[in-house]
Design a protein around this motif. Sequence first.
Motif, PDB file in Angstrom:
ATOM      1  N   GLN A   1     -25.206 -30.235 -41.791  1.00 50.29           N
ATOM      2  CA  GLN A   1     -24.459 -30.223 -40.549  1.00 50.29           C
ATOM      3  C   GLN A   1     -25.419 -30.161 -39.363  1.00 50.29           C
ATOM      4  N   MET A   2     -24.898 -30.449 -38.172  1.00 54.52           N
ATOM      5  CA  MET A   2     -25.749 -30.488 -36.980  1.00 54.52           C
ATOM      6  C   MET A   2     -25.101 -29.719 -35.842  1.00 54.52           C
ATOM      7  N   ILE A   3     -25.934 -28.972 -35.104  1.00 58.38           N
ATOM      8  CA  ILE A   3     -25.502 -28.292 -33.881  1.00 58.38           C
ATOM      9  C   ILE A   3     -26.207 -28.978 -32.723  1.00 58.38           C
ATOM     10  N   PHE A   4     -25.447 -29.476 -31.758  1.00 56.64           N
ATOM     11  CA  PHE A   4     -26.021 -30.278 -30.689  1.00 56.64           C
ATOM     12  C   PHE A   4     -26.399 -29.424 -29.477  1.00 56.64           C
ATOM     13  N   GLN A   5     -27.213 -30.032 -28.600  1.00 56.49           N
ATOM     14  CA  GLN A   5     -27.741 -29.313 -27.444  1.00 56.49           C
ATOM     15  C   GLN A   5     -26.645 -28.920 -26.469  1.00 56.49           C
TER      16      GLN A   5
ATOM     17  N   ALA B   1     -30.423 -26.349 -29.666  1.00 58.59           N
ATOM     18  CA  ALA B   1     -29.114 -25.701 -29.620  1.00 58.59           C
ATOM     19  C   ALA B   1     -29.016 -24.572 -28.599  1.00 58.59           C
ATOM     20  N   ILE B   2     -30.146 -24.088 -28.089  1.00 54.33           N
ATOM     21  CA  ILE B   2     -30.102 -22.950 -27.161  1.00 54.33           C
ATOM     22  C   ILE B   2     -30.700 -23.273 -25.800  1.00 54.33           C
ATOM     23  N   SER B   3     -31.235 -24.472 -25.621  1.00 52.78           N
ATOM     24  CA  SER B   3     -31.978 -24.772 -24.397  1.00 52.78           C
ATOM     25  C   SER B   3     -31.093 -24.798 -23.152  1.00 52.78           C
ATOM     26  N   ALA B   4     -29.789 -25.064 -23.317  1.00 51.45           N
ATOM     27  CA  ALA B   4     -28.898 -25.131 -22.162  1.00 51.45           C
ATOM     28  C   ALA B   4     -28.275 -23.773 -21.824  1.00 51.45           C
ATOM     29  N   LEU B   5     -28.652 -22.733 -22.549  1.00 49.66           N
ATOM     30  CA  LEU B   5     -28.042 -21.420 -22.365  1.00 49.66           C
ATOM     31  C   LEU B   5     -28.951 -20.483 -21.586  1.00 49.66           C
ATOM     32  N   ASP B   6     -28.352 -19.453 -20.980  1.00 52.18           N
ATOM     33  CA  ASP B   6     -29.134 -18.410 -20.316  1.00 52.18           C
ATOM     34  C   ASP B   6     -29.984 -17.682 -21.351  1.00 52.18           C
ATOM     35  N   VAL B   7     -31.073 -17.062 -20.878  1.00 49.83           N
ATOM     36  CA  VAL B   7     -32.018 -16.426 -21.787  1.00 49.83           C
ATOM     37  C   VAL B   7     -31.353 -15.348 -22.642  1.00 49.83           C
TER      38      VAL B   7
ATOM     39  N   ILE C   1     -28.246 -15.121 -23.496  1.00 49.22           N
ATOM     40  CA  ILE C   1     -27.333 -15.761 -24.444  1.00 49.22           C
ATOM     41  C   ILE C   1     -28.125 -16.452 -25.552  1.00 49.22           C
ATOM     42  N   GLN C   2     -29.300 -16.988 -25.204  1.00 49.57           N
ATOM     43  CA  GLN C   2     -30.160 -17.599 -26.222  1.00 49.57           C
ATOM     44  C   GLN C   2     -30.485 -16.603 -27.324  1.00 49.57           C
ATOM     45  N   ALA C   3     -30.843 -15.385 -26.930  1.00 52.77           N
ATOM     46  CA  ALA C   3     -31.190 -14.352 -27.907  1.00 52.77           C
ATOM     47  C   ALA C   3     -29.999 -14.034 -28.804  1.00 52.77           C
ATOM     48  N   GLN C   4     -28.798 -13.972 -28.230  1.00 55.06           N
ATOM     49  CA  GLN C   4     -27.605 -13.688 -29.024  1.00 55.06           C
ATOM     50  C   GLN C   4     -27.366 -14.789 -30.067  1.00 55.06           C
ATOM     51  N   VAL C   5     -27.491 -16.046 -29.638  1.00 55.64           N
ATOM     52  CA  VAL C   5     -27.230 -17.170 -30.544  1.00 55.64           C
ATOM     53  C   VAL C   5     -28.277 -17.228 -31.657  1.00 55.64           C
ATOM     54  N   VAL C   6     -29.539 -17.007 -31.300  1.00 58.35           N
ATOM     55  CA  VAL C   6     -30.606 -17.045 -32.304  1.00 58.35           C
ATOM     56  C   VAL C   6     -30.450 -15.907 -33.304  1.00 58.35           C
TER      57      VAL C   6
ATOM     58  N   ILE D   1     -34.971 -27.395 -33.900  1.00 55.29           N
ATOM     59  CA  ILE D   1     -35.666 -28.280 -32.971  1.00 55.29           C
ATOM     60  C   ILE D   1     -35.639 -27.657 -31.579  1.00 55.29           C
ATOM     61  N   ALA D   2     -36.810 -27.432 -30.991  1.00 56.23           N
ATOM     62  CA  ALA D   2     -36.864 -26.768 -29.687  1.00 56.23           C
ATOM     63  C   ALA D   2     -38.204 -27.010 -29.032  1.00 56.23           C
ATOM     64  N   HIS D   3     -38.284 -26.705 -27.738  1.00 55.38           N
ATOM     65  CA  HIS D   3     -39.565 -26.758 -27.038  1.00 55.38           C
ATOM     66  C   HIS D   3     -39.988 -25.371 -26.555  1.00 55.38           C
ATOM     67  N   ASP D   4     -39.149 -24.374 -26.780  1.00 50.49           N
ATOM     68  CA  ASP D   4     -39.476 -22.992 -26.419  1.00 50.49           C
ATOM     69  C   ASP D   4     -40.249 -22.361 -27.576  1.00 50.49           C
ATOM     70  N   LEU D   5     -41.566 -22.285 -27.435  1.00 50.82           N
ATOM     71  CA  LEU D   5     -42.402 -21.814 -28.526  1.00 50.82           C
ATOM     72  C   LEU D   5     -42.154 -20.346 -28.865  1.00 50.82           C
ATOM     73  N   SER D   6     -41.820 -19.540 -27.873  1.00 56.46           N
ATOM     74  CA  SER D   6     -41.568 -18.125 -28.133  1.00 56.46           C
ATOM     75  C   SER D   6     -40.358 -17.942 -29.041  1.00 56.46           C
ATOM     76  N   MET D   7     -39.308 -18.721 -28.786  1.00 51.50           N
ATOM     77  CA  MET D   7     -38.113 -18.633 -29.614  1.00 51.50           C
ATOM     78  C   MET D   7     -38.358 -19.215 -31.003  1.00 51.50           C
ATOM     79  N   VAL D   8     -39.142 -20.277 -31.060  1.00 49.08           N
ATOM     80  CA  VAL D   8     -39.486 -20.884 -32.349  1.00 49.08           C
ATOM     81  C   VAL D   8     -40.293 -19.904 -33.192  1.00 49.08           C
ATOM     82  N   LYS D   9     -41.204 -19.181 -32.556  1.00 51.67           N
ATOM     83  CA  LYS D   9     -42.007 -18.179 -33.271  1.00 51.67           C
ATOM     84  C   LYS D   9     -41.110 -17.086 -33.850  1.00 51.67           C
ATOM     85  N   TYR D  10     -40.082 -16.724 -33.119  1.00 52.73           N
ATOM     86  CA  TYR D  10     -39.199 -15.623 -33.530  1.00 52.73           C
ATOM     87  C   TYR D  10     -38.340 -16.007 -34.738  1.00 52.73           C
ATOM     88  N   ILE D  11     -37.871 -17.255 -34.771  1.00 53.10           N
ATOM     89  CA  ILE D  11     -36.877 -17.620 -35.786  1.00 53.10           C
ATOM     90  C   ILE D  11     -37.468 -18.374 -36.975  1.00 53.10           C
TER      91      ILE D  11
END
Length: 306
Positions: free
Chosen positions: A92-96, A179-185, A187-192, A209-219
């Motif tokens: 399945q896919m979750i879109f931006q 999936a989290i790039s369009a959300l507030d910071v 809210i991003q943490a909640q979704v992740v 798939i993301a460009h936020d390296l800090s969030m990618v490192k976390y998950i």
Amino acid sequence: MDRKRLLEVTELKQHFRVSKRYTVKAVNGVSFVIHEGETYGLVGESGSGKSTIGRSIIRLYQPTSGRVTFEGVEISGPLRGKEQALLRTKMQMIFQDPMASLNPRKKVIDLIAQGLDIHKLYKSKEERREKVYRILDKVGLSREHADRYAHQFSGGQRQRIGIARALIMEPKLIIADEAISALDVSIQAQVVNLMKDIQEETNTAFLFIAHDLSMVKYISDRIGVLHLGYLVETGTTKDIFENPVHPYTKSLLSAIPLANPIQEKKRVAVPYDYATSGIDYALGREQSLSNTHKVLATDEELASWT
């Protein structure tokens, strides 16, 4: 114990012909593996080909060449009934943009149950509604939300609806495309955190798939670094952040802002220009640096970086 290989991508290429004389080579020979229950982070700048890879894997695009195997079944060629059913139910896919992927004319219960309706995965309307209620509970939404429309929700809630729509099919792999790039910071943490909790409970694998390296490192358990359609480096999260090899990876990591203002003042971003780097991705080859840490480069280039 080694985890089972769930998805294997081998030499995937995705080219788009714009005119008789010009073809956009969005993805050029990318290879990686995702195991059951793990999160593989795919990072890189805008236009590097991250989303194209995700869409090619799930067959929103027809791959130009290469091989994609999911649960031991090749899904990169012509899709027969068996392959089609496997792909549409277990991946399945979750879109931006959650709003762009949700039909504004349908209620939440119908949006989430769309996959169930298509594949006839329930015996009665009561069973259908109960399945939707269980998923709503799992993603932190109220059962009362089932009879509302998408425009009545916030961005974070809409993304939770998108996650619920994917989860209700009980997939083995979820592709989260920015999936989290369009959300507030916050809210991003909640979704992740929600995605991590779901993974622990269901053993679902994620291509994050993301460009936020800090969030990618976390998950992420492992990370692939993409540049100009080439996978220039891949390894465990610890490898990538503590021992980056490719100069592009080093440049990306140096651009991460630091929380400490004193350290942030001293941070120096490392520039990287492919045109003047002397590196030719097209001639490079993937060479193993350790069991889990790899970089796309020639022997001469590797020697020059050390």
